[in-house]
Design an enzyme around this catalytic site. Structure first.
Site, PDB file in Angstrom:
ATOM      1  N   CYS A  43       0.889  -1.098   0.024  1.00  0.00           N
ATOM      2  CA  CYS A  43      -0.033  -0.130  -0.027  1.00  0.00           C
ATOM      3  C   CYS A  43       0.859   1.419  -0.195  1.00  0.00           C
ATOM      4  O   CYS A  43       0.568   2.281  -0.742  1.00  0.00           O
ATOM      5  CB  CYS A  43      -0.895   0.002   1.152  1.00  0.00           C
ATOM      6  SG  CYS A  43      -1.896   1.542   1.295  1.00  0.00           S
ATOM      7  N   CYS A  48      -1.415   1.520  -3.064  1.00  0.00           N
ATOM      8  CA  CYS A  48      -2.451   2.655  -3.042  1.00  0.00           C
ATOM      9  C   CYS A  48      -2.029   4.248  -2.942  1.00  0.00           C
ATOM     10  O   CYS A  48      -2.651   4.991  -3.323  1.00  0.00           O
ATOM     11  CB  CYS A  48      -3.689   2.188  -1.765  1.00  0.00           C
ATOM     12  SG  CYS A  48      -3.085   1.505  -0.531  1.00  0.00           S
ATOM     13  N   LYS A  51      -0.147   5.583  -5.840  1.00  0.00           N
ATOM     14  CA  LYS A  51      -1.353   5.395  -7.132  1.00  0.00           C
ATOM     15  C   LYS A  51      -2.317   6.456  -6.690  1.00  0.00           C
ATOM     16  O   LYS A  51      -2.543   7.228  -7.696  1.00  0.00           O
ATOM     17  CB  LYS A  51      -1.961   4.193  -7.152  1.00  0.00           C
ATOM     18  CG  LYS A  51      -3.005   4.170  -7.972  1.00  0.00           C
ATOM     19  CD  LYS A  51      -4.007   2.864  -7.546  1.00  0.00           C
ATOM     20  CE  LYS A  51      -4.832   3.618  -6.181  1.00  0.00           C
ATOM     21  NZ  LYS A  51      -5.914   2.601  -5.817  1.00  0.00           N
ATOM     22  N   TYR A 178      -9.816  -2.893 -10.696  1.00  0.00           N
ATOM     23  CA  TYR A 178      -9.798  -1.445 -10.033  1.00  0.00           C
ATOM     24  C   TYR A 178      -8.453  -1.033 -10.597  1.00  0.00           C
ATOM     25  O   TYR A 178      -8.315   0.042 -10.969  1.00  0.00           O
ATOM     26  CB  TYR A 178     -10.064  -1.194  -8.903  1.00  0.00           C
ATOM     27  CG  TYR A 178      -9.386  -1.907  -7.837  1.00  0.00           C
ATOM     28  CD1 TYR A 178      -8.052  -1.110  -7.250  1.00  0.00           C
ATOM     29  CD2 TYR A 178      -9.342  -3.236  -7.319  1.00  0.00           C
ATOM     30  CE1 TYR A 178      -7.050  -1.688  -6.249  1.00  0.00           C
ATOM     31  CE2 TYR A 178      -8.438  -3.898  -6.478  1.00  0.00           C
ATOM     32  CZ  TYR A 178      -7.448  -2.938  -5.836  1.00  0.00           C
ATOM     33  OH  TYR A 178      -6.367  -3.430  -4.932  1.00  0.00           O
ATOM     34  N   GLU A 182      -7.666   2.081 -13.001  1.00  0.00           N
ATOM     35  CA  GLU A 182      -7.516   3.236 -12.393  1.00  0.00           C
ATOM     36  C   GLU A 182      -6.203   3.950 -13.258  1.00  0.00           C
ATOM     37  O   GLU A 182      -6.128   4.974 -13.448  1.00  0.00           O
ATOM     38  CB  GLU A 182      -7.040   3.194 -11.116  1.00  0.00           C
ATOM     39  CG  GLU A 182      -8.153   2.870  -9.999  1.00  0.00           C
ATOM     40  CD  GLU A 182      -7.922   2.514  -8.537  1.00  0.00           C
ATOM     41  OE1 GLU A 182      -8.610   2.799  -7.732  1.00  0.00           O
ATOM     42  OE2 GLU A 182      -6.851   2.011  -8.581  1.00  0.00           O
ATOM     43  N   HIS A 435     -27.341  21.986   0.605  1.00  0.00           N
ATOM     44  CA  HIS A 435     -27.403  22.658  -0.801  1.00  0.00           C
ATOM     45  C   HIS A 435     -26.540  23.868  -0.910  1.00  0.00           C
ATOM     46  O   HIS A 435     -26.190  24.605  -0.086  1.00  0.00           O
ATOM     47  CB  HIS A 435     -28.858  22.868  -0.990  1.00  0.00           C
ATOM     48  CG  HIS A 435     -29.190  23.445  -2.269  1.00  0.00           C
ATOM     49  ND1 HIS A 435     -29.153  22.592  -3.561  1.00  0.00           N
ATOM     50  CD2 HIS A 435     -29.354  24.724  -2.909  1.00  0.00           C
ATOM     51  CE1 HIS A 435     -29.521  23.463  -4.569  1.00  0.00           C
ATOM     52  NE2 HIS A 435     -29.627  24.863  -4.197  1.00  0.00           N
ATOM     53  N   GLU A 440     -26.358  15.843  -1.719  1.00  0.00           N
ATOM     54  CA  GLU A 440     -27.854  16.079  -1.584  1.00  0.00           C
ATOM     55  C   GLU A 440     -28.699  15.109  -2.082  1.00  0.00           C
ATOM     56  O   GLU A 440     -29.507  14.884  -1.618  1.00  0.00           O
ATOM     57  CB  GLU A 440     -28.138  17.565  -1.505  1.00  0.00           C
ATOM     58  CG  GLU A 440     -28.184  17.992  -2.945  1.00  0.00           C
ATOM     59  CD  GLU A 440     -28.686  19.513  -2.999  1.00  0.00           C
ATOM     60  OE1 GLU A 440     -29.871  19.750  -2.628  1.00  0.00           O
ATOM     61  OE2 GLU A 440     -28.020  20.291  -3.519  1.00  0.00           O
TER      62      GLU A 440
END
Length: 450
Positions: A43, A48, A51, A178, A182, A435, A440
């Site tokens: 990682c 990760c 990356k 993934y 990616e 908002h 939302e």
């Protein structure tokens, strides 16, 4: 037998480091840890973290274009890979030093060596030293799988992507998971001409069909040449680069081939099978709910067990192991309702069941909204976000949440708290919207679409 240490950890990734630190600092155990490459594991060093930094770098391309639409007078001279890579190296060195410091401060003895298991209580280092341990924890993670095809040595894996001397002009990404998706996206944003081969029907298998189709369409619209039902058969070196032949005999000339065709548990050569540790078909170490193997003194956590291959899960497993063995708090890592994010562009994030999984279990309602977010709409882009809730019709419980768009990973972390607590659709409905935000939409969808 007299023991040299209470715990010997093999592997300096996230799971192993957490287990070692908790066992030593909180459990009072005498702990040693061996790491044969760099502290931090996949990682931190080759996964990760680097990356995500590459993803961040690539995300500035559309931002710079949007800035002009917002009135900024922007001038740039393209992406400087050499500058980025040098800065990345500095950051990874800092993180590795931090991991080492964490272990040292906790009183853990570090061995920069490969370790193998000699028997239920002995570990041998590549230096020849043998250490007797009351407990042994295997936390060796996973490794990239490369298909056995002619010329496969001409390709690279994700490990090498952070060490490239220069970015290629043309790249072929092989795989549909993934990691493949990616890298296809970030290379595309950095100006590389990218084709992505995936032998299956649609990329990102295992994610919600509507969500992954949304991502695939957006990737293609952004310039990634996604080709499903297509696989590479062989690679040949040419004067200009690499010629990649597919299974039909057609070929493509590229400068780089990235194999992102899956990962395997890194359990080979540790001496485990001869001791009676059960190893699965993919090389995964079989463990019980407390991460214990068939040999009572040997445990395993993280990707090498192939349960849920995510860094935060490995950390939880390592912590639970240390609490169980050294803190008199028997603990099982919770593998239910674990959120995840895919840092494609657009991002995909999810928790809970997909629509397809939920339909097999009972009657459900689907609340889904696809819309152009304000930020990029103003800049004239055609980007669309997707918000989706999977709801049990009878109990009204939210079974799954799927988000595609900017900030999806950040949003899913907060939605995961509510869903983990058992929130119903009406709980979402009672929540007042913030908002104007994209998030939302999660609390304003009133009528099911199906």
């Amino acid at each position: 037998m007299a023991f040299d240490v209470d715990l010997f950890v093999i592997g300096g990734g996230s799971g192993g480091v957490r287990a070692a630190r908790i066992a030593s600092a909180e459990g009072g155990a005498k702990v040693a840890l061996a790491e044969e490459y760099r502290m931090g594991g996949t990682c931190v060093i080759r996964g990760c973290v680097p990356k995500k930094l590459m993803v961040n770098a690539s995300a500035f391309a559309p931002i710079l274009a949007d800035a002009q639409a917002y009135g900024w007078n922007v001038h740039h001279h393209g992406f400087d890979w050499s500058h980025f890579r040098a800065t990345l190296d500095v950051e990874l060195n800092r993180l590795e030093a931090a991991y080492r410091g964490t272990l040292t401060n906790a009183g853990v003895t570090i061995y920069d060596a490969r370790a193998v298991v000699k028997d239920a209580h002995r570990v041998e280092l590549s230096t020849g030293e043998v250490i007797r341990a009351k407990h042994i924890l295997i936390a060796t993670g996973g490794r990239a799988f490369v298909p056995d095809i002619p010329g496969a040595n001409l390709g690279v894996t994700s490990n090498e992507m952070f060490k490239l001397d220069a970015l290629p002009q043309r790249a072929l990404v092989v795989g549909g998971g993934y990691i493949a998706s990616e890298f296809a996206c970030l290379l595309n944003n950095l100006g590389v001409e990218v084709a992505q081969y995936y032998r299956g029907e649609q990329i990102l298998r295992g994610f919600d069909d509507e969500a992954r189709s949304h991502v695939a369409s957006a990737m293609q619209a952004n310039g990634v040449d996604v080709r499903c039902h297509k696989d590479v058969a062989r690679l040949e070196k040419t004067a200009q680069g690499i010629r990649a032949y597919d299974t039909s005999g057609a070929f493509e000339d590229v400068d780089l081939v990235l194999f992102a065709t899956g990962r395997l548990p890194n359990s080979e050569g540790l001496g485990l099978e001869a001791l009676g540790v059960e190893i699965g078909a993919k090389g995964e170490i079989k463990v019980d709910d407390y991460s214990q193997t068939a040999v009572p003194s040997i445990f395993a956590v993280g990707d090498v067990t192939d349960r849920i291959n995510l860094t935060p899960v490995a950390i939880r497993e390592g912590h639970a192991f240390a609490d169980t063995i050294f803190n008199a708090r028997p603990s099982k890592a919770d593998h239910e309702l674990v959120a995840s994010a895919v840092f494609t562009q657009p991002e995909l994030a999810a928790i809970g069941q997909t629509e397809e999984e939920a339909r097999k279990a009972g009657e459900i309602e689907i609340y889904s909204a696809s819309f152009r977010p304000m930020k990029t709409l103003f800049a004239g882009r055609q980007d669309r976000m997707l918000m989706k809730l999977v709801v049990a019709k009878e109990s009204r419980k939210v079974l799954g949440c799927h988000i595609v768009g900017e900030g999806a990973g950040e949003m899913i972390q907060l939605a995961a708290i509510a869903i983990k607590m058992g929130a119903t659709k009406e709980d979402f409905d009672r929540t007042v919207a913030v908002h104007p935000t994209a998030a939302e939409e999660l609390v304003t969808m009133r009528k099911p679409v199906r």
